[in-house]
Motif scaffolding. Structure first.
Motif, mmCIF file in Angstrom:
data_model
loop_
_atom_site.group_PDB
_atom_site.id
_atom_site.type_symbol
_atom_site.label_atom_id
_atom_site.label_comp_id
_atom_site.label_asym_id
_atom_site.label_seq_id
_atom_site.Cartn_x
_atom_site.Cartn_y
_atom_site.Cartn_z
ATOM 1 N N SER A 14 0.825 -1.209 0.000
ATOM 2 C CA SER A 14 0.000 0.000 0.000
ATOM 3 C C SER A 14 0.861 1.263 0.000
ATOM 4 N N ILE A 15 1.982 1.243 0.696
ATOM 5 C CA ILE A 15 2.902 2.384 0.666
ATOM 6 C C ILE A 15 3.490 2.546 -0.734
ATOM 7 N N ALA A 16 3.897 1.442 -1.325
ATOM 8 C CA ALA A 16 4.460 1.491 -2.673
ATOM 9 C C ALA A 16 3.416 1.998 -3.670
ATOM 10 N N PHE A 17 2.178 1.573 -3.513
ATOM 11 C CA PHE A 17 1.111 2.031 -4.399
ATOM 12 C C PHE A 17 0.932 3.539 -4.293
ATOM 13 N N SER A 18 0.998 4.058 -3.086
ATOM 14 C CA SER A 18 0.877 5.500 -2.878
ATOM 15 C C SER A 18 1.995 6.253 -3.591
ATOM 16 N N PHE A 19 3.220 5.743 -3.479
ATOM 17 C CA PHE A 19 4.350 6.390 -4.148
ATOM 18 C C PHE A 19 4.244 6.282 -5.669
ATOM 19 N N VAL A 20 3.777 5.161 -6.166
ATOM 20 C CA VAL A 20 3.633 4.986 -7.618
ATOM 21 C C VAL A 20 2.607 5.974 -8.166
ATOM 22 N N ILE A 21 1.508 6.145 -7.451
ATOM 23 C CA ILE A 21 0.488 7.111 -7.890
ATOM 24 C C ILE A 21 1.083 8.518 -7.919
ATOM 25 N N ASP A 22 1.856 8.871 -6.871
ATOM 26 C CA ASP A 22 2.493 10.190 -6.849
ATOM 27 C C ASP A 22 3.468 10.356 -8.007
ATOM 28 N N PHE A 23 4.246 9.324 -8.304
ATOM 29 C CA PHE A 23 5.202 9.417 -9.415
ATOM 30 C C PHE A 23 4.494 9.510 -10.758
ATOM 31 N N MET A 24 3.356 8.824 -10.888
ATOM 32 C CA MET A 24 2.600 8.906 -12.140
ATOM 33 C C MET A 24 2.015 10.302 -12.338
ATOM 34 N N MET A 25 1.799 11.032 -11.250
ATOM 35 C CA MET A 25 1.307 12.399 -11.354
ATOM 36 C C MET A 25 2.458 13.390 -11.446
ATOM 37 N N ALA A 26 3.677 12.901 -11.628
ATOM 38 C CA ALA A 26 4.892 13.711 -11.791
ATOM 39 C C ALA A 26 5.194 14.543 -10.547
ATOM 40 N N ILE A 27 5.025 13.919 -9.390
ATOM 41 C CA ILE A 27 5.347 14.580 -8.124
ATOM 42 C C ILE A 27 6.739 14.121 -7.707
ATOM 43 N N LEU A 29 10.004 13.150 -5.340
ATOM 44 C CA LEU A 29 10.103 12.221 -4.224
ATOM 45 C C LEU A 29 9.933 12.928 -2.879
ATOM 46 N N SER A 30 10.509 14.107 -2.724
ATOM 47 C CA SER A 30 10.396 14.818 -1.451
ATOM 48 C C SER A 30 8.944 15.180 -1.138
ATOM 49 N N ILE A 31 8.205 15.568 -2.152
ATOM 50 C CA ILE A 31 6.791 15.907 -1.947
ATOM 51 C C ILE A 31 5.978 14.637 -1.691
ATOM 52 N N ALA A 32 6.347 13.543 -2.347
ATOM 53 C CA ALA A 32 5.654 12.272 -2.104
ATOM 54 C C ALA A 32 5.866 11.819 -0.665
ATOM 55 N N MET A 33 7.060 12.028 -0.136
ATOM 56 C CA MET A 33 7.329 11.689 1.271
ATOM 57 C C MET A 33 6.494 12.580 2.199
ATOM 58 N N GLN A 34 6.372 13.852 1.865
ATOM 59 C CA GLN A 34 5.555 14.750 2.670
ATOM 60 C C GLN A 34 4.091 14.322 2.639
ATOM 61 N N ASN A 35 3.609 13.902 1.476
ATOM 62 C CA ASN A 35 2.231 13.425 1.363
ATOM 63 C C ASN A 35 2.005 12.187 2.219
ATOM 64 N N PHE A 36 3.034 11.375 2.346
ATOM 65 C CA PHE A 36 2.925 10.163 3.162
ATOM 66 C C PHE A 36 2.904 10.503 4.653
ATOM 67 N N LYS A 37 3.655 11.514 5.065
ATOM 68 C CA LYS A 37 3.768 11.866 6.481
ATOM 69 C C LYS A 37 2.665 12.804 6.975
ATOM 70 N N LYS A 38 2.013 13.539 6.098
ATOM 71 C CA LYS A 38 1.035 14.552 6.523
ATOM 72 C C LYS A 38 -0.091 14.014 7.400
ATOM 73 N N PRO A 39 -0.689 12.877 7.095
ATOM 74 C CA PRO A 39 -1.768 12.405 7.989
ATOM 75 C C PRO A 39 -1.295 12.168 9.418
ATOM 76 N N PHE A 40 -0.041 11.773 9.596
ATOM 77 C CA PHE A 40 0.470 11.521 10.937
ATOM 78 C C PHE A 40 0.806 12.809 11.674
ATOM 79 N N LEU A 41 1.069 13.883 10.948
ATOM 80 C CA LEU A 41 1.428 15.145 11.579
ATOM 81 C C LEU A 41 0.229 15.847 12.204
ATOM 82 N N VAL A 42 -0.951 15.590 11.708
ATOM 83 C CA VAL A 42 -2.141 16.274 12.221
ATOM 84 C C VAL A 42 -2.930 15.420 13.212
ATOM 85 N N MET A 43 -2.441 14.231 13.529
ATOM 86 C CA MET A 43 -3.149 13.349 14.455
ATOM 87 C C MET A 43 -2.961 13.808 15.900
ATOM 88 N N THR A 44 -3.999 13.604 16.713
ATOM 89 C CA THR A 44 -3.913 13.893 18.143
ATOM 90 C C THR A 44 -3.537 12.610 18.883
#
Length: 76
Positions: A14-27, A29-44
């Motif tokens: 599932s992590i690899a799938f997320s990165f593949v989708i980001d790469f297919m949208m021409a994003i 790697l640094s932004i793809a990593m941020q997209n992966f970490k963002k949900p955890f940054l806003v959690m309480t």
């Protein structure tokens, strides 16, 4: 133990799938990593505890079964 390995394989896929989708949208790697970490940054803290408890429901039963089998084979 097989369930434990299968659980981690599904997580990795599932992590690899997320990165593949980001790469297919021409994003980048640094932004793809941020997209992966963002949900955890806003959690309480309660959300972290619920997520951790959910993770434990998948991890603890295979470990318990493995230790139980190991203890049984040592006595026999």
């Amino acid at each position: 133990m097989k369930i434990f390995v299968l659980f981690f394989i599904i997580i990795l896929i599932s992590i690899a799938f997320s990165f593949v989708i980001d790469f297919m949208m021409a994003i980048k790697l640094s932004i793809a990593m941020q997209n992966f970490k963002k949900p955890f940054l806003v959690m309480t803290y309660p959300k972290y505890l619920i997520g951790f408890a959910f993770l434990l429901t998948f991890v603890l039963p295979p470990i318990y079964i493995y230790l139980k089998k190991r203890k049984y084979t040592r006595k026999a």
